[in-house]
Design a protein around this motif. Structure first.
Motif, PDB file in Angstrom:
ATOM      1  N   ALA A 131       2.813  -5.801  -3.601  1.00 51.34           N
ATOM      2  CA  ALA A 131       3.933  -5.983  -4.164  1.00 51.34           C
ATOM      3  C   ALA A 131       4.834  -5.408  -4.078  1.00 51.34           C
ATOM      4  O   ALA A 131       5.263  -4.143  -3.809  1.00 51.34           O
ATOM      5  CB  ALA A 131       3.219  -6.121  -5.852  1.00 51.34           C
ATOM      6  N   THR A 180       5.971  -0.631  -4.388  1.00 47.28           N
ATOM      7  CA  THR A 180       4.496   0.025  -3.953  1.00 47.28           C
ATOM      8  C   THR A 180       5.157   0.725  -2.347  1.00 47.28           C
ATOM      9  O   THR A 180       3.602   0.436  -1.925  1.00 47.28           O
ATOM     10  CB  THR A 180       3.678  -0.787  -4.306  1.00 47.28           C
ATOM     11  N   LEU A 234       3.956 -11.901 -13.695  1.00 50.55           N
ATOM     12  CA  LEU A 234       3.738 -11.973 -12.640  1.00 50.55           C
ATOM     13  C   LEU A 234       3.406 -12.358 -11.417  1.00 50.55           C
ATOM     14  O   LEU A 234       1.751 -13.183 -11.970  1.00 50.55           O
ATOM     15  CB  LEU A 234       2.102 -11.322 -12.579  1.00 50.55           C
ATOM     16  N   THR A 255      -0.990  -1.974  -5.658  1.00 56.56           N
ATOM     17  CA  THR A 255       0.068  -2.848  -6.957  1.00 56.56           C
ATOM     18  C   THR A 255      -0.164  -1.480  -7.519  1.00 56.56           C
ATOM     19  O   THR A 255      -0.056  -0.617  -7.141  1.00 56.56           O
ATOM     20  CB  THR A 255      -1.504  -3.212  -7.980  1.00 56.56           C
ATOM     21  N   ARG A 256       0.330  -1.721  -9.099  1.00 60.19           N
ATOM     22  CA  ARG A 256       1.586  -0.730  -9.632  1.00 60.19           C
ATOM     23  C   ARG A 256       1.500  -0.921 -10.998  1.00 60.19           C
ATOM     24  O   ARG A 256       0.968  -2.026 -11.711  1.00 60.19           O
ATOM     25  CB  ARG A 256       2.109  -0.016  -9.187  1.00 60.19           C
TER      26      ARG A 256
END
Length: 175
Positions: free
Chosen positions: A30, A33, A121, A148-149
């Motif tokens: 996403a 990242t 999200l 992801t993060r």
């Protein structure tokens, strides 16, 4: 044929007759990242990837193909999966694939930063994944990759990116 001015440009001696895509590798992001770094590395090593049997579709071609608008248009018309697959492959690989494995990377496939900030999200990520899954309708293997993060770092950096690209109405409170 190579994209003029593209990084990792491929010369005519490396071109081969079109082949069926047997394997798709799609990196969805996403945002924030290190996707841009990954795309740059893949573009810089494009010739090496071709020699290894993988065709990387550079980001500029992904964006030129306007995959998002193609998805919306095909979804709206109710086009069947074979039509979606053919239209998507033609947009991404206008001269046909050179290798049986194709790699893509575009963080906007699952949404854009402002959507992430205003609607949660990636609320349409499921639709995007279903659309991309049409690439595997002819028996091709499909692998999706999502970096992801944590939200405590994702949201502030996404806000900064959105503000950098255009004015964010109402500042952070507006988001």
């Amino acid at each position: 044929m190579a994209d003029p001015g593209a990084e990792g440009e491929i010369d005519a001696s490396q071109e081969r007759a079109p082949v069926r895509v047997a394997s798709w590798r799609i990196h969805l992001g996403a945002h924030k990242t290190a996707t841009t770094h990954l795309q740059g590395a893949l573009a810089a090593r494009r010739k090496d990837l071709l020699r290894a049997g993988v065709e990387y579709v550079p980001l500029h071609r992904m964006r030129k193909a306007q995959v998002q608008s193609l998805r919306k248009r095909l979804d709206g018309e109710g086009a069947g999966r074979p039509a979606r697959r053919a239209a998507l492959i033609e947009a991404l690989l206008p001269n046909g694939p050179r290798r049986a494995a194709v790699a893509l990377s575009d963080e906007n496939l699952i949404g854009i930063p402002m959507t992430l900030l205003r609607r949660g999200l990636y609320p349409k990520a499921g639709r995007a994944v279903r659309f991309l899954s049409s690439l595997a309708d002819d028996g091709a293997e499909l692998r999706l990759f999502l970096a992801t993060r944590s939200l405590d770092t994702l949201l502030p950096s996404t806000y900064a990116e959105a503000a950098r690209r255009r004015h964010v109405d109402g500042g952070f409170d507006g988001v």
